[in-house]
Design a protein around this motif. Structure first.
Motif, mmCIF file in Angstrom:
data_model
loop_
_atom_site.group_PDB
_atom_site.id
_atom_site.type_symbol
_atom_site.label_atom_id
_atom_site.label_comp_id
_atom_site.label_asym_id
_atom_site.label_seq_id
_atom_site.Cartn_x
_atom_site.Cartn_y
_atom_site.Cartn_z
ATOM 1 N N ARG A 49 0.818 -1.107 -0.052
ATOM 2 C CA ARG A 49 -0.037 -0.159 0.077
ATOM 3 C C ARG A 49 1.095 1.329 -0.164
ATOM 4 N NH1 ARG A 49 -2.601 -3.380 3.168
ATOM 5 N NH2 ARG A 49 -1.297 -2.654 4.996
ATOM 6 N N PHE A 50 0.535 1.916 -0.716
ATOM 7 C CA PHE A 50 1.313 3.307 -0.774
ATOM 8 C C PHE A 50 0.599 4.331 0.220
ATOM 9 C CE2 PHE A 50 3.107 1.889 -4.651
ATOM 10 C CZ PHE A 50 4.292 1.958 -4.662
ATOM 11 N N ARG A 51 1.148 4.960 0.911
ATOM 12 C CA ARG A 51 0.504 5.892 1.770
ATOM 13 C C ARG A 51 0.147 7.351 1.166
ATOM 14 N NH1 ARG A 51 4.678 6.673 6.373
ATOM 15 N NH2 ARG A 51 5.303 4.812 5.424
ATOM 16 N N GLY A 101 -5.020 4.923 1.924
ATOM 17 C CA GLY A 101 -4.259 4.743 1.062
ATOM 18 C C GLY A 101 -4.471 3.812 0.007
ATOM 19 N N GLU A 102 -3.808 3.737 -0.958
ATOM 20 C CA GLU A 102 -4.281 2.937 -2.124
ATOM 21 C C GLU A 102 -3.443 1.495 -2.139
ATOM 22 O OE1 GLU A 102 -4.144 3.116 -7.122
ATOM 23 O OE2 GLU A 102 -3.591 4.863 -5.739
ATOM 24 N N THR A 103 -4.341 0.483 -2.240
ATOM 25 C CA THR A 103 -3.561 -0.935 -2.506
ATOM 26 C C THR A 103 -2.979 -1.010 -3.715
ATOM 27 O OG1 THR A 103 -5.104 -1.496 -0.792
ATOM 28 C CG2 THR A 103 -3.856 -3.425 -1.978
ATOM 29 N N ALA A 104 -1.689 -1.153 -4.111
ATOM 30 C CA ALA A 104 -1.036 -1.085 -5.243
ATOM 31 C C ALA A 104 -1.048 -2.733 -5.606
ATOM 32 C CB ALA A 104 0.296 -0.672 -5.274
ATOM 33 N N LEU A 105 -0.747 -3.491 -4.584
ATOM 34 C CA LEU A 105 -0.689 -5.157 -4.853
ATOM 35 C C LEU A 105 -1.464 -5.458 -3.710
ATOM 36 C CD1 LEU A 105 2.853 -5.940 -5.758
ATOM 37 C CD2 LEU A 105 1.062 -6.235 -7.021
ATOM 38 N N GLY A 142 -0.043 -7.301 -17.792
ATOM 39 C CA GLY A 142 -1.405 -6.834 -17.246
ATOM 40 C C GLY A 142 -1.722 -5.253 -17.652
ATOM 41 N N PRO A 143 -2.908 -5.093 -17.551
ATOM 42 C CA PRO A 143 -3.087 -3.600 -17.774
ATOM 43 C C PRO A 143 -2.496 -2.603 -17.012
ATOM 44 C CG PRO A 143 -4.918 -4.654 -16.772
ATOM 45 C CD PRO A 143 -3.984 -5.474 -17.106
ATOM 46 N N SER A 144 -2.237 -1.205 -17.497
ATOM 47 C CA SER A 144 -1.654 -0.152 -16.857
ATOM 48 C C SER A 144 -2.458 -0.044 -15.283
ATOM 49 C CB SER A 144 -1.857 1.083 -17.623
ATOM 50 O OG SER A 144 -1.063 2.117 -16.758
ATOM 51 N N GLY A 145 -1.434 0.113 -14.374
ATOM 52 C CA GLY A 145 -1.863 0.380 -12.864
ATOM 53 C C GLY A 145 -2.081 -0.982 -12.320
ATOM 54 N N CYS A 146 -1.847 -2.091 -12.734
ATOM 55 C CA CYS A 146 -1.901 -3.328 -12.149
ATOM 56 C C CYS A 146 -0.869 -3.684 -10.987
ATOM 57 C CB CYS A 146 -2.274 -4.468 -12.866
ATOM 58 S SG CYS A 146 -0.787 -5.069 -13.902
ATOM 59 N N GLY A 147 0.099 -2.979 -11.113
ATOM 60 C CA GLY A 147 1.176 -3.033 -10.036
ATOM 61 C C GLY A 147 2.494 -3.922 -10.439
ATOM 62 N N LYS A 148 2.763 -4.027 -12.008
ATOM 63 C CA LYS A 148 3.859 -4.817 -12.288
ATOM 64 C C LYS A 148 5.132 -4.024 -11.896
ATOM 65 C CE LYS A 148 2.417 -3.982 -16.691
ATOM 66 N NZ LYS A 148 1.477 -3.056 -16.459
ATOM 67 N N THR A 149 5.048 -2.756 -12.130
ATOM 68 C CA THR A 149 6.361 -1.808 -11.632
ATOM 69 C C THR A 149 6.412 -1.911 -10.129
ATOM 70 O OG1 THR A 149 6.219 -0.410 -13.491
ATOM 71 C CG2 THR A 149 7.281 0.405 -11.542
ATOM 72 N N THR A 150 5.366 -2.045 -9.559
ATOM 73 C CA THR A 150 5.549 -2.052 -7.614
ATOM 74 C C THR A 150 5.980 -3.266 -7.477
ATOM 75 O OG1 THR A 150 3.670 -0.470 -7.872
ATOM 76 C CG2 THR A 150 4.103 -1.947 -5.877
ATOM 77 N N LEU A 151 5.631 -4.512 -8.232
ATOM 78 C CA LEU A 151 5.941 -5.690 -7.908
ATOM 79 C C LEU A 151 7.476 -6.063 -8.143
ATOM 80 C CD1 LEU A 151 5.510 -8.515 -7.066
ATOM 81 C CD2 LEU A 151 4.712 -9.322 -9.079
ATOM 82 N N ASP A 155 11.953 -3.958 -16.342
ATOM 83 C CA ASP A 155 10.683 -3.390 -16.464
ATOM 84 C C ASP A 155 10.326 -2.597 -17.801
ATOM 85 O OD1 ASP A 155 8.451 -2.210 -15.747
ATOM 86 O OD2 ASP A 155 8.985 -1.044 -14.339
ATOM 87 N N GLU A 156 9.726 -3.300 -18.721
ATOM 88 C CA GLU A 156 9.362 -2.980 -19.871
ATOM 89 C C GLU A 156 10.593 -2.338 -20.680
ATOM 90 O OE1 GLU A 156 5.684 -0.811 -20.733
ATOM 91 O OE2 GLU A 156 4.786 -1.371 -18.690
ATOM 92 N N PRO A 157 11.682 -3.061 -21.023
ATOM 93 C CA PRO A 157 12.902 -2.673 -21.093
ATOM 94 C C PRO A 157 12.825 -2.303 -22.853
ATOM 95 C CG PRO A 157 12.969 -5.096 -21.029
ATOM 96 C CD PRO A 157 11.689 -4.672 -20.373
HETATM 97 N N1 LIG Z 1 5.071 5.921 -5.283
HETATM 98 C C1 LIG Z 1 3.804 5.544 -5.616
HETATM 99 N N2 LIG Z 1 2.925 6.106 -4.807
HETATM 100 C C2 LIG Z 1 1.574 6.178 -4.585
HETATM 101 N N3 LIG Z 1 0.920 5.278 -5.478
HETATM 102 C C3 LIG Z 1 1.500 4.656 -6.318
HETATM 103 C C4 LIG Z 1 3.277 4.838 -6.335
HETATM 104 N N4 LIG Z 1 3.618 3.794 -7.536
HETATM 105 C C5 LIG Z 1 2.610 3.266 -7.814
HETATM 106 N N5 LIG Z 1 1.517 3.643 -7.042
HETATM 107 C C6 LIG Z 1 -0.060 3.166 -7.630
HETATM 108 O O1 LIG Z 1 0.190 1.717 -7.657
HETATM 109 C C7 LIG Z 1 -0.602 1.224 -8.667
HETATM 110 C C8 LIG Z 1 0.237 0.360 -9.588
HETATM 111 O O2 LIG Z 1 1.188 1.030 -10.101
HETATM 112 P P1 LIG Z 1 2.463 0.490 -10.994
HETATM 113 O O3 LIG Z 1 3.105 1.408 -11.176
HETATM 114 O O4 LIG Z 1 2.991 -0.685 -10.366
HETATM 115 O O5 LIG Z 1 1.613 -0.044 -12.277
HETATM 116 P P2 LIG Z 1 2.031 -0.855 -13.816
HETATM 117 O O6 LIG Z 1 1.350 -2.091 -13.784
HETATM 118 O O7 LIG Z 1 3.450 -0.880 -13.645
HETATM 119 O O8 LIG Z 1 1.390 0.222 -14.916
HETATM 120 P P3 LIG Z 1 2.233 0.573 -16.054
HETATM 121 O O9 LIG Z 1 1.768 -0.377 -17.173
HETATM 122 O O10 LIG Z 1 1.491 1.875 -16.606
HETATM 123 O O11 LIG Z 1 3.532 0.877 -15.880
HETATM 124 C C9 LIG Z 1 -1.103 2.600 -9.402
HETATM 125 O O12 LIG Z 1 -2.513 2.501 -8.971
HETATM 126 C C10 LIG Z 1 -0.352 3.541 -9.149
HETATM 127 O O13 LIG Z 1 -1.205 4.758 -9.022
#
Ligand SMILES: Nc1ncnc2c1ncn2[C@@H]1O[C@H](COP(=O)(O)OP(=O)(O)OP(=O)(O)O)[C@@H](O)[C@H]1O
Ligand SMILES: [Mg+2]
Lengths: 252, 265
Positions: free
Chosen positions: B17-19, B24-28, B45-54, B164-166
């Motif tokens: 969760r990002f504060r 706060g939003e649950t990213a994963l 996965g679609p944009s915003g599904c948390g790939k970069t977060t993971l 990450d999407e290299p």
């Molecule tokens: N530093 C952050 N602070 C707050 N929220 C964040 C932060 N990083 C990511 N998020 C939120 O976490 C969720 C997942 O983001 P993430 O960047 O992991 O998605 P993604 O799958 O990589 O998307 P994309 O395909 O667009 O790169 C999104 O809803 C995003 O708004």
């Protein structure tokens, strides 16, 4: 075409300016004392060259300038690197700096002369103050602007703090720091004159004040012309140095 | 239990969760996944599904809010030179030559100068860029830059590569070329690779497994084993079948995501 733009046009600008100046003086509306013609200024330059003051004053001013500016860079760049890296420290000091920064170096003068007496030091301190803030603030901003991906890469490869500072942050921040160094040159040069109008008996600023006291407005003009020309030369030298360093770094 | 021991990377109930304002939003949310040593696994996965977060969690750039995250049986506590991340925008230092960029990682690890130079040149050789050693990044194409970044990573001989999407910023031909290059290198080195992409074809072409993720909250929707004869045929019948299958599921996930975000607006 470039020679036309780079040489002919600027030269004709100067020429027209000097002719107009001469023309106005020749009208005789004002006495030569109030509005010295260009020829009188040229004679003034020759007089000061013969007397040796021209070289003396110029050298003294340049030395004071180098000391004040050099000291400012020496203090402000490391401090800026530190404040740019330590966000907490920066947040603690930022408001204080924002309050001190708009204060003209001249406002400090009474205190500066009390603390540092008379002689070279007060003028150097005034130049220091003028150069300090642009260098500090641009360094802090430059460090804070360093792309996060560079820092991530460095952290990922396990680079030491020293490595990160010297091999990542300093080169990445350099172009923006250079802009601050350049701005500071201009700011400091402007206050050179002010610093030398008070409390010293040499230098280009003193030349202006002393000539006014002796009712030698032609020499006042000489002082103005010299300060302007030297300012231009210094600015060009800095640009040149900046480009040279960037080439060593091979930046696009 | 024994599955745990063989896994190179293990995620157990990982959440992030990002504060933000409010709770706060649950990213994963509750991600369970095991990745074997030497595996090449793709996350889509679609944009915003948390790939970069993971992948940031895996690389140690972020800490999980909950769950267990281990590589080689040890909890991930920060970035590690044994697990190198490769970014979409390359992350090359523009003020350094190609060779010095590759040397950076080696020197940071304290490899002696002469040996580091040899390793760096070998790594550049591997990506076919030894001739560009003395150039600067701004003199290279995007594809070449990414190959330099790969060489810089491989030079320190990491056991895991995170990507990450290299290839997302590259044109289609360069992308296909680099996919083949990556497969060649992976088959030679057998590095464990976690590869994020939003390109289904790329995921199916590269991955031994493809992990399909879904948003709101970010989670794993489905894991697909890609069993295709090597070398894979991008235009083959089986390839098309797997793509269709994945596409339908992706479409579904995407549609759900849109519905959720419409409701939440
Ligand atoms: N530093 C952050 N602070 C707050 N929220 C964040 C932060 N990083 C990511 N998020 C939120 O976490 C969720 C997942 O983001 P993430 O960047 O992991 O998605 P993604 O799958 O990589 O998307 P994309 O395909 O667009 O790169 C999104 O809803 C995003 O708004
Ligand atoms: Mg992303």
């Amino acid at each position: 075409m470039p020679t036309l733009r780079e040489i002919f046009l600027p030269l004709s600008g100067f020429l027209i300016f000097i002719l107009a100046w001469h023309g106005v003086a020749a009208l005789g509306l004002y006495s030569d004392y109030l509005f010295p013609p260009p020829l009188a200024v040229a004679q003034g330059i020759v007089e000061l060259l013969r007397g040796g003051e021209l070289w003396d004053y110029t050298r003294t001013s340049l030395l004071r300038f180098a000391a004040g500016y050099g000291a400012a860079v020496f203090v402000a760049v490391p401090l800026g690197l530190l404040l740019g890296r330590c966000t907490l420290l920066w947040h603690a000091l930022d408001p204080l700096i924002q309050i001190l920064r708009p204060v003209s170096p001249i406002a400090w003068f009474p205190l500066v002369s009390l603390w540092f007496g008379i002689g070279n030091l007060p003028a150097v301190v005034i130049i220091f103050i003028a150069a300090f803030y642009p260098v500090l603030l641009s360094t802090v901003a430059a460090v804070r602007n360093v792309s996060a991906v560079y820092l991530k890469v460095a952290a990922n490869f396990g680079a030491s703090r020293r490595d990160v500072l010297w091999n990542v942050i300093v080169p990445a921040a350099f172009p923006q720091i250079a802009v601050g160094l350049h701005i500071a040159i201009g700011a400091a040069w402007i206050f050179l004159v002010a610093g030398e109008m008070l409390g010293v008996r040499s230098g280009l600023g003193y030349l202006i004040i002393d000539s006014r006291n002796n009712l030698r407005t032609d020499l006042v003009m000489v002082g103005i012309v010299l300060i302007g020309l030297l300012g231009l030369v210094i600015d060009r030298l800095v640009s040149f140095g900046e480009k040279w360093v960037k080439r060593q770094w091979e930046m696009p | 239990m024994n599955g745990r021991e063989t896994a190179k990377i293990r995620l157990d109930g990982v959440g992030k969760r990002f504060r933000a304002k409010g709770d706060g939003e649950t990213a994963l949310s509750r991600v369970d996944l095991e990745i074997a040593a030497g595996e090449l696994i793709c996350l889509v996965g679609p944009s915003g599904c948390g790939k970069t977060t993971l992948i940031n969690l895996l690389a140690g750039f972020e800490r999980p809010s909950e769950g267990i995250l281990e590589i080689d049986g040890r909890a991930v506590t920060g970035p590690d030179p044994d697990h190198i991340m490769i970014f979409q925008d390359y992350g090359l230092f523009p003020w350094k030559t190609v060779l010095n960029n590759v040397l950076f990682g080696l020197r940071a690890r304290g490899v002696p100068k002469a040996e580091a130079r040899e390793k760096a040149l070998d790594a550049l050789e591997l990506v076919g860029l030894r001739v560009a050693a003395d150039r600067h990044p701004h003199e290279l194409s995007g594809g070449m830059k990414q190959r330099v970044a790969i060489a810089r990573a491989l030079a320190v001989e990491p056991s895991v590569l995170f990507m990450d999407e290299p290839f997302a910023a590259l044109d289609a031909f360069t992308r296909i070329h680099l996919q083949d290059e990556l497969l060649r290198i992976w088959k030679e080195k057998r590095t464990t690779i976690v590869f994020v992409t939003h390109d289904l074809d790329e995921a199916i072409y590269l991955g031994q497994r493809v992990v399909l993720m879904a948003p709101y909250p970010g989670r794993i929707q489905r894991i697909l084993h890609i069993r295709l004869p090597e070398p894979r045929e991008r235009t083959g019948e089986d390839f098309a079948r797997i793509r269709r299958e994945l596409f339908e599921e992706f479409h579904l996930v995407h549609k759900q995501a849109q519905d959720v975000s419409e409701y939440s607006i």
